[in-house]
Design a protein around this motif. Structure first.
Motif, PDB file in Angstrom:
ATOM      1  N   GLU A   1      94.829  72.270  29.498  1.00 55.98           N
ATOM      2  CA  GLU A   1      93.952  73.340  29.033  1.00 55.98           C
ATOM      3  C   GLU A   1      92.706  73.504  29.891  1.00 55.98           C
ATOM      4  O   GLU A   1      92.145  74.595  29.984  1.00 55.98           O
ATOM      5  CB  GLU A   1      93.513  73.079  27.585  1.00 55.98           C
ATOM      6  N   PHE A   2      92.221  72.417  30.513  1.00 57.82           N
ATOM      7  CA  PHE A   2      90.927  72.447  31.194  1.00 57.82           C
ATOM      8  C   PHE A   2      90.956  71.943  32.631  1.00 57.82           C
ATOM      9  O   PHE A   2      89.953  72.016  33.317  1.00 57.82           O
ATOM     10  CB  PHE A   2      89.901  71.627  30.416  1.00 57.82           C
TER      11      PHE A   2
ATOM     12  N   THR B   1      86.631  64.473  25.223  1.00 54.20           N
ATOM     13  CA  THR B   1      86.510  64.499  26.674  1.00 54.20           C
ATOM     14  C   THR B   1      85.312  65.324  27.105  1.00 54.20           C
ATOM     15  O   THR B   1      84.547  64.917  27.982  1.00 54.20           O
ATOM     16  CB  THR B   1      87.805  65.056  27.307  1.00 54.20           C
ATOM     17  N   HIS B   2      85.111  66.454  26.475  1.00 62.56           N
ATOM     18  CA  HIS B   2      83.982  67.320  26.833  1.00 62.56           C
ATOM     19  C   HIS B   2      82.655  66.773  26.321  1.00 62.56           C
ATOM     20  O   HIS B   2      81.645  66.855  27.015  1.00 62.56           O
ATOM     21  CB  HIS B   2      84.207  68.734  26.310  1.00 62.56           C
TER      22      HIS B   2
ATOM     23  N   ASN C   1      90.434  66.900  23.502  1.00 66.96           N
ATOM     24  CA  ASN C   1      89.609  67.722  24.373  1.00 66.96           C
ATOM     25  C   ASN C   1      88.143  67.690  23.979  1.00 66.96           C
ATOM     26  O   ASN C   1      87.260  67.660  24.840  1.00 66.96           O
ATOM     27  CB  ASN C   1      90.124  69.162  24.388  1.00 66.96           C
TER      28      ASN C   1
ATOM     29  N   THR D   1      93.494  64.781  33.665  1.00 61.23           N
ATOM     30  CA  THR D   1      93.773  66.204  33.746  1.00 61.23           C
ATOM     31  C   THR D   1      94.449  66.661  32.472  1.00 61.23           C
ATOM     32  O   THR D   1      95.513  66.177  32.114  1.00 61.23           O
ATOM     33  CB  THR D   1      94.671  66.517  34.960  1.00 61.23           C
TER      34      THR D   1
ATOM     35  N   MET E   1      88.958  66.365  34.535  1.00 63.77           N
ATOM     36  CA  MET E   1      87.650  66.009  33.962  1.00 63.77           C
ATOM     37  C   MET E   1      87.403  64.533  34.281  1.00 63.77           C
ATOM     38  O   MET E   1      88.350  63.775  34.471  1.00 63.77           O
ATOM     39  CB  MET E   1      87.664  66.177  32.434  1.00 63.77           C
TER      40      MET E   1
END
Length: 114
Positions: free
Chosen positions: A23-24, A6-7, A3, A20, A27
């Motif tokens: 948790e988020f 990815t962010h 994650n 996908t 993206m």
């Protein structure tokens, strides 16, 4: 999991759709992508999706494989503009060390198909 990656790289250009994460949500997919630079078509794949059953269960291996197949078909059709194709990933496909990467290398070469 990935994650943070990815962010952190969410603004990186993505030509492989979205990924996908439960948790988020969706993206931009910055786990695998390609680009042309001069005479070279570069492809970056995620070798990590092969190493964790979680990602295999999410279908990321199959999605990456299909994206790679399509991307290489387009790149092959464009050989007059970019005759060289270079594919890279984080983990090695071959390993000659003391055995700490043999299993991962074998998984990458053979795949994780049922």
């Amino acid at each position: 999991r990935f994650n943070a990656y990815t962010h952190r790289f969410a603004n990186q250009p993505s030509n492989s759709g979205t990924v996908t994460m439960p948790e988020f949500g969706p993206m931009p997919n910055n786990w695998w992508f390609s680009w042309n630079a001069g005479l070279v078509h570069f492809v970056s794949i995620s070798t990590e999706v092969y190493m964790d059953q979680y990602y295999i269960d999410l279908g990321l291996v199959a999605r990456q494989w299909e994206w790679l197949r399509q991307d290489l078909m387009r790149a092959n059709a464009n050989r007059s503009e970019a005759p060289w194709i270079v594919v890279g990933g984080h983990r090695p496909l071959y390993c000659s060390c003391d055995g700490d990467c043999d299993g991962a290398s074998e998984t990458l070469r053979d795949g994780v198909w049922d």
